[in-house]
Write a protein that holds these residues in place. Sequence first.
Motif, short mmCIF file in Angstrom:
data_model
loop_
_atom_site.label_atom_id
_atom_site.label_comp_id
_atom_site.label_asym_id
_atom_site.label_seq_id
_atom_site.Cartn_x
_atom_site.Cartn_y
_atom_site.Cartn_z
N THR A 237 0.86 -1.17 0.00
CA THR A 237 0.00 0.00 0.00
C THR A 237 0.90 1.22 0.00
O THR A 237 1.62 1.48 0.97
CB THR A 237 -0.92 0.01 1.23
OG1 THR A 237 -1.69 -1.20 1.25
CG2 THR A 237 -1.88 1.20 1.17
N LEU A 238 0.87 1.99 -1.10
CA LEU A 238 1.80 3.09 -1.29
C LEU A 238 1.05 4.41 -1.48
O LEU A 238 0.09 4.49 -2.25
CB LEU A 238 2.67 2.83 -2.52
CG LEU A 238 3.65 3.94 -2.94
CD1 LEU A 238 4.69 4.19 -1.86
CD2 LEU A 238 4.31 3.57 -4.27
N CYS A 239 1.50 5.43 -0.77
CA CYS A 239 0.90 6.76 -0.89
C CYS A 239 1.36 7.41 -2.19
O CYS A 239 2.55 7.47 -2.48
CB CYS A 239 1.29 7.61 0.31
SG CYS A 239 0.58 9.28 0.27
N SER A 240 0.42 7.90 -2.99
CA SER A 240 0.75 8.53 -4.26
C SER A 240 0.53 10.04 -4.25
O SER A 240 0.96 10.74 -5.16
CB SER A 240 -0.10 7.90 -5.38
OG SER A 240 -1.48 8.06 -5.13
N LYS A 241 -0.14 10.53 -3.20
CA LYS A 241 -0.41 11.97 -3.14
C LYS A 241 -0.74 12.38 -1.72
O LYS A 241 -1.43 11.66 -1.00
CB LYS A 241 -1.59 12.30 -4.07
CG LYS A 241 -1.98 13.76 -4.11
CD LYS A 241 -3.19 13.98 -5.03
CE LYS A 241 -3.61 15.44 -5.10
NZ LYS A 241 -4.79 15.63 -5.97
N VAL A 242 -0.21 13.54 -1.31
CA VAL A 242 -0.51 14.11 0.01
C VAL A 242 -0.90 15.57 -0.16
O VAL A 242 -0.23 16.32 -0.88
CB VAL A 242 0.70 14.02 0.97
CG1 VAL A 242 0.38 14.71 2.30
CG2 VAL A 242 1.08 12.57 1.23
#
Length: 296
Positions: A237-242
């Motif tokens: 599970t990878l964050c692509s935008k903050v």
Amino acid sequence: MYKVIFTLVLAVASFMGLHAQEFQGMAVYESKTSTSDFKTRMEGNKEMTPDMQKRIEESMKKMFEKTFILNFDKSASIYKEEEKLDTPGQGGGGMRMMMSMAGGGGTYYKNVKDKSYTVDKEFMGKEFLVKDSLPNLQWKMESETRVIGGYNCFKATAVRPASKTDFRNFRPKKEDTATTKPADAAKKTNLMDELDMPKEVIITAWYTPEIPVNQGPENYWGLPGLILEVNDGKTVTLCSKVVLNPKVKTEIKAATKGKVTTQKEFDEIVLKKMEEFREMNQGRGGNGGMRMRIGG
């Protein structure tokens, strides 16, 4: 040393900004569970046509590749699958049950202040409201660092028991072809009889002190910074935008609809239904809703 000091300075600055009135943030996560072991078993199954294999792979992709949105403030968060116009194919009862066990669905509310969570679950046409304490993960801080989306991240690892009601944890059983008889192989038409589950899962997380909130995707929390990536060996599970302090604020509150249960009670309901499917499938000579041979 300079890198550590620089990161700490950024963390302090972020911490001061974070504690401004009505702070809120939003993070987008892409979750993908590897199905390579299942594909290998399907390719070795002579009874499975290319069309059958293609349909199963498409269903697995819908089950195991998802996008989630995490909205968070200083003490709470909601984690929810991104709504899509194209809904997954319904399939048989067994496939619908597995889809409901493959993550997603409902709103996962975490309150790190009182260490609790609430998640609304739909299972076999019934609505449940699971309320319980957040898992107490014993994180081990590692020395490795990396950059994710421009944020300096630190590594942490933990070991946790594998959930028996999370289909993402299942693996195809390893078969001993030397001892398996043809008659026994012919009986293996029940999917649940062909699956195995590890007793525990090794978790690797990457968190950034530059966003000093005790939050992360799903039920992950407990690190001194927002968790931007989680890897349990099969699911990444990878964050692509903050987005920090978005113009449009999201109401962060727990769901209220559904029969209230604890996690243990809900798991028992799911496991009981899985056993009912197994027995029903066997009673029909292997032609029930859970039939899907993945190995030959």
